[in-house]
Write a protein that holds these residues in place. Sequence first.
Motif, short mmCIF file in Angstrom:
data_model
loop_
_atom_site.label_atom_id
_atom_site.label_comp_id
_atom_site.label_asym_id
_atom_site.label_seq_id
_atom_site.Cartn_x
_atom_site.Cartn_y
_atom_site.Cartn_z
N TRP A 124 -17.72 4.87 -21.33
CA TRP A 124 -16.66 5.65 -20.75
C TRP A 124 -17.61 6.98 -19.99
O TRP A 124 -18.02 7.72 -20.18
CB TRP A 124 -16.34 6.70 -22.33
CG TRP A 124 -14.61 5.75 -23.30
CD1 TRP A 124 -13.96 4.32 -22.47
CD2 TRP A 124 -14.94 5.69 -24.26
NE1 TRP A 124 -13.55 3.55 -23.92
CE2 TRP A 124 -13.53 4.64 -24.76
CE3 TRP A 124 -15.68 6.79 -25.43
CZ2 TRP A 124 -13.81 4.53 -26.17
CZ3 TRP A 124 -14.45 6.44 -26.85
CH2 TRP A 124 -13.52 4.81 -26.36
N HIS A 125 -16.47 6.54 -18.90
CA HIS A 125 -16.77 7.77 -18.06
C HIS A 125 -16.02 8.41 -17.50
O HIS A 125 -14.39 8.16 -17.26
CB HIS A 125 -17.97 7.02 -16.81
CG HIS A 125 -16.93 6.31 -16.29
ND1 HIS A 125 -15.76 6.51 -14.81
CD2 HIS A 125 -16.99 4.34 -16.15
CE1 HIS A 125 -15.33 6.18 -14.25
NE2 HIS A 125 -16.11 4.58 -15.43
N LEU A 164 -14.97 19.77 -21.67
CA LEU A 164 -15.76 19.42 -22.48
C LEU A 164 -15.54 17.96 -23.80
O LEU A 164 -14.90 18.05 -24.69
CB LEU A 164 -16.70 20.35 -23.47
CG LEU A 164 -17.10 21.41 -22.97
CD1 LEU A 164 -17.83 22.67 -23.73
CD2 LEU A 164 -18.44 21.16 -22.42
N ARG A 165 -16.04 16.60 -22.83
CA ARG A 165 -15.49 15.69 -23.56
C ARG A 165 -16.40 15.64 -24.84
O ARG A 165 -16.62 14.71 -24.25
CB ARG A 165 -14.88 14.33 -22.46
CG ARG A 165 -13.69 14.78 -22.00
CD ARG A 165 -12.77 13.43 -21.18
NE ARG A 165 -12.00 13.69 -20.67
CZ ARG A 165 -11.66 13.21 -19.22
NH1 ARG A 165 -11.57 12.31 -19.10
NH2 ARG A 165 -10.48 13.86 -19.27
N TYR A 231 -16.79 16.90 -18.64
CA TYR A 231 -17.93 17.12 -17.97
C TYR A 231 -18.04 15.96 -19.53
O TYR A 231 -17.67 16.06 -20.78
CB TYR A 231 -19.37 17.44 -18.36
CG TYR A 231 -19.66 17.84 -17.00
CD1 TYR A 231 -20.16 17.83 -16.42
CD2 TYR A 231 -18.66 19.17 -16.49
CE1 TYR A 231 -20.73 18.13 -15.33
CE2 TYR A 231 -18.87 19.66 -15.60
CZ TYR A 231 -19.63 18.86 -14.39
OH TYR A 231 -19.71 19.67 -12.89
N ASN A 232 -18.65 14.76 -19.97
CA ASN A 232 -18.94 14.44 -21.14
C ASN A 232 -20.70 14.91 -21.90
O ASN A 232 -21.74 14.71 -20.90
CB ASN A 232 -19.08 12.42 -21.42
CG ASN A 232 -18.14 12.24 -21.01
OD1 ASN A 232 -16.69 12.38 -21.45
ND2 ASN A 232 -18.17 10.34 -20.25
N ASP A 274 -20.40 7.69 -21.14
CA ASP A 274 -21.27 8.22 -20.26
C ASP A 274 -21.95 9.71 -19.90
O ASP A 274 -21.22 10.07 -19.44
CB ASP A 274 -20.88 7.14 -19.34
CG ASP A 274 -21.91 7.87 -17.75
OD1 ASP A 274 -22.47 8.07 -17.21
OD2 ASP A 274 -23.26 6.27 -17.87
N ILE A 275 -23.26 9.65 -19.86
CA ILE A 275 -23.39 11.22 -19.38
C ILE A 275 -24.31 11.46 -18.03
O ILE A 275 -24.81 12.39 -17.94
CB ILE A 275 -24.16 12.11 -20.93
CG1 ILE A 275 -25.35 11.58 -21.03
CG2 ILE A 275 -23.47 12.33 -21.79
CD1 ILE A 275 -26.88 12.16 -21.79
N THR A 276 -24.18 10.27 -17.57
CA THR A 276 -25.24 10.61 -16.11
C THR A 276 -24.20 12.09 -15.67
O THR A 276 -25.44 12.95 -15.09
CB THR A 276 -24.05 9.38 -15.36
OG1 THR A 276 -24.78 7.90 -15.38
CG2 THR A 276 -24.84 9.18 -13.77
N ARG A 277 -22.91 11.80 -15.24
CA ARG A 277 -23.05 13.56 -14.72
C ARG A 277 -23.31 14.48 -15.18
O ARG A 277 -23.65 15.65 -15.03
CB ARG A 277 -21.69 13.86 -14.69
CG ARG A 277 -20.68 14.96 -13.71
CD ARG A 277 -19.43 14.98 -13.77
NE ARG A 277 -18.41 13.99 -13.48
CZ ARG A 277 -16.95 14.09 -13.21
NH1 ARG A 277 -16.64 14.61 -13.32
NH2 ARG A 277 -16.49 12.99 -12.46
N LEU A 278 -23.62 14.85 -16.12
CA LEU A 278 -24.27 15.70 -17.08
C LEU A 278 -26.07 16.07 -16.87
O LEU A 278 -26.52 16.80 -16.45
CB LEU A 278 -24.32 15.36 -19.06
CG LEU A 278 -24.66 16.63 -19.46
CD1 LEU A 278 -24.17 18.26 -19.50
CD2 LEU A 278 -24.79 16.33 -21.28
#
Length: 306
Positions: A124-125, A164-165, A231-232, A274-278
């Motif tokens: 999940w993103h 904050l997810r 943000y995840n 998915d934590i790519t953004r973070l």
Amino acid sequence: MILVTGGLGMIGAHTARALVDLGHEVVVTSHRQTELPSFLTGKVVVESLDVTNPDAFLALGDRHEISDIVHLAGSIPGDDPIDFFRTDLTGLLNALAAARAWGVRRFAVASSLGVYTGRSEIPWHEELSLPTADLPHPIVAFKKAAEPLTLNALQGSGVQPVLLRIGSVWGPLMDPDSPFNPIPPYISSVLRGETPRALYSDDGGDLCYAPDAGRAIALLMDADELRHSTYNVSSGRAATNGELVEAVRAVVPESHVELLPGRENGAGVDPYVDITRLTAETGFEPAFDVAAAVADYVGWRGENRR
């Protein structure tokens, strides 16, 4: 000074600790919890606060110069869902009103990976639209509603919202018998010398150790610039029961833990975020894999009840 509501809870306390480690002054609030974790002793200011009291909330600004807010305070639903929604909505609105009144830079609020329920895409993103779906718990329903409320409440205020997810977090300070994550009860059973129920090795899903979750949130608050509002917050990978059992056996070699092959309900993929953004915007990388987390937690439980 950064305000962390619910700052003596599991995620709040680890967030406060990470903020202090980054050089910030921190004030934490708690309504009923009074015991300060050892790792926060002498490092934070503690305020008793019922977040549903608007005057008491705003009075914090008379005693402290609050620059940012991390709103993590929340209640546990009882038999009356209306009472739960009223309590947590009032607390959220009071926190938002304080953010606007004080002109803080950034307002972060706890949401949940549960808001993605109904999406089949894994991982999940943040760009996925949130579906209309039956939600697994009233807490998740409230978190999903809190996101647009926060965004709309802060429009035109100059306060930057941060949703904050948060993934499936566990670790020090979590109730050892928590119904919200199976790992503390599982390890508690092992530490009592019991044989916990057998797990299927390939089942699992999203998992994040509390110190990592707290550090991720702290890095979002510390960042000079954030390019998004959502943000995840998690480890960014799916963990398996096989990894958990292997870690428990390594730390508690006398344990009686059983592992069944495959998946309980056949082929499939367990969801995770998915934590790519973070990572791209804060440099966050989890410090704990499953083995390191289990070892740290068992060590913590040796000296602490929860």
